[in-house]
Design an enzyme around this catalytic site. Structure first.
Site, PDB file in Angstrom:
ATOM      1  N   GLY A  84       0.744  -1.270   0.125  1.00 51.81           N
ATOM      2  CA  GLY A  84      -0.048   0.081  -0.044  1.00 51.81           C
ATOM      3  C   GLY A  84       0.870   1.135   0.104  1.00 51.81           C
ATOM      4  O   GLY A  84       2.175   1.293   0.067  1.00 51.81           O
ATOM      5  N   GLY A 120       7.375   7.729   5.747  1.00 50.91           N
ATOM      6  CA  GLY A 120       6.396   8.347   4.848  1.00 50.91           C
ATOM      7  C   GLY A 120       6.844   9.521   4.004  1.00 50.91           C
ATOM      8  O   GLY A 120       6.372  10.171   3.292  1.00 50.91           O
ATOM      9  N   ASP A 242       4.127  -5.218  -7.092  1.00 50.99           N
ATOM     10  CA  ASP A 242       3.642  -4.004  -6.824  1.00 50.99           C
ATOM     11  C   ASP A 242       4.251  -2.627  -7.583  1.00 50.99           C
ATOM     12  O   ASP A 242       3.786  -1.535  -7.503  1.00 50.99           O
ATOM     13  CB  ASP A 242       3.577  -3.788  -5.310  1.00 50.99           C
ATOM     14  CG  ASP A 242       5.157  -3.715  -4.977  1.00 50.99           C
ATOM     15  OD1 ASP A 242       5.835  -4.769  -5.200  1.00 50.99           O
ATOM     16  OD2 ASP A 242       5.563  -2.668  -4.210  1.00 50.99           O
TER      17      ASP A 242
HETATM   18  P1  AMP Z   1       9.067   0.487  -3.127  1.00 48.28           P
HETATM   19  O1  AMP Z   1      10.210  -0.281  -3.203  1.00 48.28           O
HETATM   20  O2  AMP Z   1       9.285   1.936  -3.496  1.00 48.28           O
HETATM   21  O3  AMP Z   1       8.244  -0.040  -4.250  1.00 48.28           O
HETATM   22  O4  AMP Z   1       8.136   0.440  -1.800  1.00 48.28           O
HETATM   23  C1  AMP Z   1       7.782  -0.618  -1.254  1.00 48.28           C
HETATM   24  C2  AMP Z   1       6.694  -0.362  -0.104  1.00 48.28           C
HETATM   25  O5  AMP Z   1       7.328   0.393   1.014  1.00 48.28           O
HETATM   26  C3  AMP Z   1       5.426   0.455  -0.405  1.00 48.28           C
HETATM   27  O6  AMP Z   1       4.402  -0.032   0.160  1.00 48.28           O
HETATM   28  C4  AMP Z   1       5.941   1.757  -0.042  1.00 48.28           C
HETATM   29  O7  AMP Z   1       4.784   2.721   0.189  1.00 48.28           O
HETATM   30  C5  AMP Z   1       6.621   1.648   1.228  1.00 48.28           C
HETATM   31  N1  AMP Z   1       7.662   2.616   1.706  1.00 48.28           N
HETATM   32  C6  AMP Z   1       9.061   2.867   0.941  1.00 48.28           C
HETATM   33  N2  AMP Z   1       9.464   3.797   1.554  1.00 48.28           N
HETATM   34  C7  AMP Z   1       8.730   4.230   2.555  1.00 48.28           C
HETATM   35  C8  AMP Z   1       8.793   5.428   3.576  1.00 48.28           C
HETATM   36  N3  AMP Z   1      10.118   6.030   3.684  1.00 48.28           N
HETATM   37  N4  AMP Z   1       7.828   5.321   4.415  1.00 48.28           N
HETATM   38  C9  AMP Z   1       6.799   4.586   4.407  1.00 48.28           C
HETATM   39  N5  AMP Z   1       6.601   3.658   3.589  1.00 48.28           N
HETATM   40  C10 AMP Z   1       7.531   3.389   2.585  1.00 48.28           C
HETATM   41 MG    MG Z   2       6.654   0.916  -5.392  1.00 51.20          MG
END
Ligand code: AMP
Ligand code: MG
Length: 470
Positions: A84, A120, A242
């Site tokens: 998410g 976030g 995702d």
């Molecule tokens: P990603 O590897 O960028 O596709 O992210 C994978 C998951 O980690 C997703 O659910 C993102 O929303 C969450 N996510 C990545 N970085 C952060 C962050 N700094 N704070 C909160 N959630 C994160």
């Molecule tokens: Mg992503």
């Protein structure tokens, strides 16, 4: 400034998302507004630039309905039932003057119900990286999410050390991922799946009349997308389910990179320890992700046995579409628009010799059109031998030089240039970032004032590792 919103995703059932306002930041300040894209959306670029509070989510535009979208996914092959939007929010859907619908989202807008232990937030590095890379991809002709604006937050966030915070305003035809389908399939929520399929068909594939047709359409767009990446030497780096948009746009510019020296096993991402997402694996991984997508559609297809066979039949069509598109694109890269059964081998021979020499991918292909390709080989003899066969082949082509000029960019966002722009931005100088964007907006044109940006990195300039930037 008024933005014409029509938030169809926010009208889906409650379990598709969590309503959540952006968490305000201390001191929004403008990094950049993408003027062309703003106009495309029917927005006034000057009004956007004068309103950094809008760009960070401190102020919500009228009609926005911010939501964190729920999704799941396979990360590096491992199942994660809930991911998410943990650091992003969908503000709503903008209806452009021509009626086209675009998601308007913030990345780095603060914690949500899906943040798990994350803050976030995002810092200037990944925000600038995504801005440059996604806009470069767009200019190169690749379907992609885009960067509308970026702003700093006036806050310091903690990564490997303290970093300046930033927010990206992102535009996409939608943010619906394979992982969105997986989220509901894993919960055996058939009603939600049916609603999602109907939404995606109406929005992206109106010609598809049922789940099987949707499968075919998504598969085909994905096959063509990956072929485009391959033709540009683009390595996504984190092709988790995702991070695969069902619209067929490139999404999630984390540890992605354009290759310098050609190597089909090339990996840049620091977290891709086993090379799952290496350059040469991308088509196979796309197909693997599509198989996950197919399994989500099964519950909607009634009689199980024929459904599995039908979906498998669609997946079996992937190689032919991918390879056909790959051949078309690589033919163009060597100036060929006609069909000869030997073309595939001619291209493979060049690639094999490039790999053996570690020849720069972009400069070698661009160099075919301007006589400079041999200079990319430490020992030019194998290239010269290939060149003789190639010249014989293109003798019958109507205008190979124009074809090559339109297929082989002079400019790509070189990793060392991107990092240089980030370093400068962190120390308060946006000049290199702006110049890079300006040059990359016309990647197929020779730009005599920007020859430095077309050079491959010197050995001590080369970037070997990229990071997710979370
Ligand atoms: P990603 O590897 O960028 O596709 O992210 C994978 C998951 O980690 C997703 O659910 C993102 O929303 C969450 N996510 C990545 N970085 C952060 C962050 N700094 N704070 C909160 N959630 C994160
Ligand atoms: Mg992503």
């Amino acid at each position: 400034m008024t933005i014409r919103f029509d938030n169809s995703y926010a009208r889906l059932p409650d379990r598709f998302f969590v309503r959540q306002a952006p968490v305000p930041v201390a001191a929004p300040a403008l990094i950049a507004v993408n003027e062309d894209l703003a106009r495309r959306l029917g927005l006034d670029p000057a009004a956007l630039a004068s309103d950094p509070a809008l760009l960070t989510g401190n102020r919500l535009p009228e009609g926005a309905e911010p939501i964190a979208q729920a999704y799941a996914g396979h990360q590096f092959g491992g199942w994660v039932p809930q991911l998410g939007d943990g650091r992003a929010l969908l503000l709503g859907e903008v209806i452009a003057p021509d009626g086209a619908r675009f998601d308007l989202a913030l990345k780095g807008s603060g914690q949500t119900a899906f943040s798990r232990r994350g803050d976030g937030r995002a810092w200037v590095g990944p925000v600038i990286r995504e801005y440059i890379l996604s806009e470069a991809m767009s200019a190169l002709g690749v379907p992609t999410t885009r960067a509308l604006a970026a702003a700093t937050t006036g806050e310091t966030i903690l990564r490997e050390g303290p970093r300046p915070g930033a927010v990206l305003m992102r535009v996409a035809s939608s943010h619906i991922r394979v992982g969105t389908f997986q989220y509901f399939a894993a919960r055996q929520d058939r009603d939600a799946l049916a609603a999602l399929v109907a939404h995606v068909i109406a929005r992206h594939y109106p010609q598809a009349d049922r789940p099987l047709a949707l499968m075919g359409a998504v598969m085909e767009r994905q096959a063509r997308l990956i072929a485009r990446w391959m033709a540009l030497g683009f390595i996504h780096g984190v092709m988790n389910t995702d991070n695969m948009a069902v619209s067929g746009e490139t999404i999630d510019y984390g540890p992605c990179a354009f290759m310098d020296g050609y190597d089909p096993r090339k990996v840049y991402s620091s977290i891709d320890q086993f090379g799952r997402y290496a350059y040469g694996n991308q088509p196979n991984i796309a197909l693997w992700n599509l198989a996950q997508f197919a399994s989500c559609l099964l519950p909607l297809m009634g009689e199980e046995e024929p459904a599995i066979a039908a979906l498998t039949g669609v997946l079996d069509g992937f190689p032919a579409i991918y390879e056909g598109e790959w051949l078309r694109l690589f033919r163009a890269k060597i100036g060929i628009t006609t069909d000869d059964p030997g073309d595939g081998e001619l291209i493979e021979t060049l690639l094999t010799r490039m790999a053996a020499a570690g020849a720069d991918f972009t400069r070698t292909f661009r160099g075919l059109g301007n006589g400079l390709a041999a200079a990319e080989f430490t020992d030019p003899a194998p290239f010269r031998a290939w060149e003789r066969d190639w010249r014989a082949r293109i003798a019958a082509e109507p205008d190979p030089w124009a074809v090559m000029a339109g297929a082989n960019p002079a400019f790509i966002p070189r990793n060392h240039r991107v990092e240089e722009a980030i370093r400068a931005a962190v120390s308060g100088d946006l000049g290199p970032f702006r110049r890079l964007n300006r040059v990359l907006a016309r990647p197929y044109e020779d730009q005599p004032g920007a020859l430095d940006l077309a050079l491959a990195p010197l050995p001590d300039e080369e970037v070997r590792r990229t990071f997710c930037g979370t």
